[in-house]
Design an enzyme around this catalytic site. Structure first.
Site, PDB file in Angstrom:
ATOM      1  N   SER A  80       2.903  -3.548  -3.759  1.00 44.50           N
ATOM      2  CA  SER A  80       3.216  -2.347  -4.541  1.00 44.50           C
ATOM      3  C   SER A  80       1.980  -1.923  -5.322  1.00 44.50           C
ATOM      4  O   SER A  80       0.919  -2.537  -5.236  1.00 44.50           O
ATOM      5  CB  SER A  80       4.374  -2.623  -5.505  1.00 44.50           C
ATOM      6  OG  SER A  80       3.963  -3.537  -6.514  1.00 44.50           O
ATOM      7  N   LYS A  81       2.129  -0.871  -6.111  1.00 42.97           N
ATOM      8  CA  LYS A  81       1.015  -0.311  -6.878  1.00 42.97           C
ATOM      9  C   LYS A  81       0.368  -1.326  -7.809  1.00 42.97           C
ATOM     10  O   LYS A  81      -0.815  -1.208  -8.132  1.00 42.97           O
ATOM     11  CB  LYS A  81       1.505   0.879  -7.709  1.00 42.97           C
ATOM     12  CG  LYS A  81       1.727   2.141  -6.897  1.00 42.97           C
ATOM     13  CD  LYS A  81       0.421   2.662  -6.368  1.00 42.97           C
ATOM     14  CE  LYS A  81       0.158   4.062  -6.855  1.00 42.97           C
ATOM     15  NZ  LYS A  81      -1.118   4.571  -6.306  1.00 42.97           N
ATOM     16  N   ARG A  82       1.142  -2.299  -8.233  1.00 42.83           N
ATOM     17  CA  ARG A  82       0.556  -3.282  -9.170  1.00 42.83           C
ATOM     18  C   ARG A  82      -0.561  -4.093  -8.516  1.00 42.83           C
ATOM     19  O   ARG A  82      -1.379  -4.695  -9.201  1.00 42.83           O
ATOM     20  CB  ARG A  82       1.635  -4.217  -9.719  1.00 42.83           C
ATOM     21  CG  ARG A  82       2.247  -5.140  -8.683  1.00 42.83           C
ATOM     22  CD  ARG A  82       3.242  -6.119  -9.308  1.00 42.83           C
ATOM     23  NE  ARG A  82       3.917  -6.896  -8.280  1.00 42.83           N
ATOM     24  CZ  ARG A  82       5.028  -6.520  -7.685  1.00 42.83           C
ATOM     25  NH1 ARG A  82       5.579  -5.356  -8.020  1.00 42.83           N
ATOM     26  NH2 ARG A  82       5.597  -7.262  -6.764  1.00 42.83           N
ATOM     27  N   HIS A  83      -0.568  -4.119  -7.169  1.00 43.02           N
ATOM     28  CA  HIS A  83      -1.610  -4.858  -6.455  1.00 43.02           C
ATOM     29  C   HIS A  83      -2.857  -4.013  -6.208  1.00 43.02           C
ATOM     30  O   HIS A  83      -3.932  -4.541  -5.958  1.00 43.02           O
ATOM     31  CB  HIS A  83      -1.078  -5.360  -5.110  1.00 43.02           C
ATOM     32  CG  HIS A  83       0.061  -6.318  -5.235  1.00 43.02           C
ATOM     33  ND1 HIS A  83       1.363  -5.974  -4.966  1.00 43.02           N
ATOM     34  CD2 HIS A  83       0.085  -7.626  -5.622  1.00 43.02           C
ATOM     35  CE1 HIS A  83       2.155  -7.025  -5.166  1.00 43.02           C
ATOM     36  NE2 HIS A  83       1.407  -8.035  -5.565  1.00 43.02           N
ATOM     37  N   GLU A 117      -5.105   6.657  -0.335  1.00 43.73           N
ATOM     38  CA  GLU A 117      -5.776   5.944  -1.428  1.00 43.73           C
ATOM     39  C   GLU A 117      -6.923   5.088  -0.888  1.00 43.73           C
ATOM     40  O   GLU A 117      -8.014   5.057  -1.479  1.00 43.73           O
ATOM     41  CB  GLU A 117      -4.772   5.068  -2.176  1.00 43.73           C
ATOM     42  CG  GLU A 117      -3.797   5.855  -3.027  1.00 43.73           C
ATOM     43  CD  GLU A 117      -2.720   4.960  -3.616  1.00 43.73           C
ATOM     44  OE1 GLU A 117      -2.499   5.051  -4.844  1.00 43.73           O
ATOM     45  OE2 GLU A 117      -2.094   4.184  -2.866  1.00 43.73           O
TER      46      GLU A 117
END
Length: 421
Positions: A201-204, A211
């Site tokens: 997810s975005k946290r990674h 992107e």
């Protein structure tokens, strides 16, 4: 019969890298087997559809090099076919009406068993299968009806998708069997996790193709890396071209365990692919990327500096910080110049007399200076590098000075001498 596969994303936002990996596996399988790869947008839930997502899905696949066969299909275009299938199931007793909707009768006992091309034999308890809605009360089909009917009508031979779809497979099997349609081969690819073992997810970090593209990764490297998420050719081969991946890919070597997305490994692999590009192709790729990124630098200098950075940077996005000094003056940290005033003054004097002002002649003059001052090259060149580039790390010093030109190089040395004095 040559295989026909499909990638069927929902247009609900940016295409996640896990979905792109699934698309790649479908594409590689089709191209390896001489089959067809179809693109179908599963837009049954119109309230969630984002028009930009449809364009983004296609842009991402094209950039990565995943071409599809025929026109893009949209699930809503098959609305009448879906309704006809639901009415047929209703008429033959496989379904029933419920508050204006049509529900499919699922078996209550036993298990639904199929041979998964990746996971092997899967037995799904029928007690977990609810009587699912086929048509909503407003006449719109649900995912499981539309997907099953579209796969059958498109003559899909292999449904290769993420393992989160395993619970949908028994439902679609029962729908297709009740319709008297042939079942495809099902193959469920493993999930993609971060290095912390949690779903990516975005946290990674970056999680969409766009992107990664913006961060300076190139399509061949990203394709290469995604292919290795859950599949391998052997125990030692890592770097592969598009053609090599097509030649070598097979479902039999796709594992069933979750794959781990390692950003450091991707960066390393990207650097490998960049270094292997022919010089002129690298320059074109760099120029195109920087233009797209809005970098303010003249193309002539970018092209001239390309050979200096090709072996030094792992992503194209590193260029502005690594070689930005070629386009603007960067003040070096004072500690890199401390006590170097005399050395810089002697270097200025030596460079002022260099003729012609080329890397080879510049190197000869500065090495002679280092020898005269009884300094090791690193001791002599470090402060000079800092003075003209603003950093202790840069492309080749002599080549950088040539690109800057005599006038600019001397001006930067004058500024540094003033600071170091």
């Amino acid at each position: 019969m040559n295989p026909r596969v499909r990638f069927a994303p929902s247009p609900t936002g940016l295409l996640h890298i896990g979905g792109v990996r699934t698309a790649l596996f479908n594409w590689l399988f089709a191209r390896h087997e001489g089959g067809e790869f179809l693109l179908r947008i599963e837009n049954t839930d119109t309230s969630r559809e984002v028009e930009e997502s449809v364009d983004q899905i296609q842009r991402s696949l094209r950039w990565l090099g995943l071409d599809w066969d025929g026109e893009v299909e949209f699930q809503l275009d098959g609305l009448e076919r879906h309704r006809e299938a639901a009415q047929k199931l209703l008429a033959e007793g496989h379904a029933y009406e419920d508050e204006g909707a049509i529900r499919f009768r699922m078996p209550d006992e036993g298990a639904t068993v199929w041979e998964d091309a990746i996971k092997g034999t899967i037995s799904y308890p029928n007690e977990k299968l609810e009587d699912l809605v086929l048509l909503r009360s407003d006449g719109r089909p649900t995912y499981n009806l539309a997907a099953a009917v579209d796969d059958a009508d498109s003559r899909i031979t292999h449904v290769i998708r993420g393992e989160d779809h395993v619970p949908n497979t028994p439902k679609q099997i029962h729908i297709l069997e009740a319709l008297g349609r042939e079942l495809p081969v099902y193959a469920h690819v493993p999930n993609v996790f971060g290095t912390d073992g949690r779903k990516l997810s975005k946290r990674h970090g970056a999680v969409s193709v766009e992107e990664f593209r913006a961060e300076g990764y190139v399509a061949p490297a990203l394709m290469n890396y995604l292919a290795l998420l859950g599949w391998s050719y052997d125990d030692r081969t890592t770097v592969m071209s598009r053609d090599e991946l097509v030649e070598r890919f097979g479902l039999e070597r796709v594992g069933s365990s979750p794959a781990t997305f390692d950003y450091e490994k991707l960066m390393w692999l990207n650097g490998v692919h960049l270094r292997e590009l022919p010089a002129e192709v690298y320059a074109e790729t760099l120029v195109a990327y920087l233009a797209e990124a809005g970098f303010d630098g003249d193309e002539e200098t970018i092209r001239a500096s390309a050979p200096l950075v090709q072996t030094k940077i792992a992503t194209l996005a590193e260029y502005p910080s690594f070689a930005g000094f070629l386009f603007r003056r960067v003040a070096p940290p004072h500690e890199l110049l401390d006590g170097a005033g005399d050395l810089l003054a002697r270097a200025r004097e030596a460079l002022a007399g260099v003729e012609p002002f080329t890397a080879a002649v510049i190197e000869e003059a500065l090495r002679a200076l280092a020898e005269e001052l009884e300094l090791k090259p690193r001791q002599a060149f470090g402060p000079i590098r800092a003075a003209v580039t603003g950093s202790r790390i840069s492309p080749g010093l002599f080549e950088s000075l040539e690109l800057l030109g005599r006038e600019e190089s001397l001006a930067r040395l004058d500024a540094a001498i003033a600071v170091a004095a």
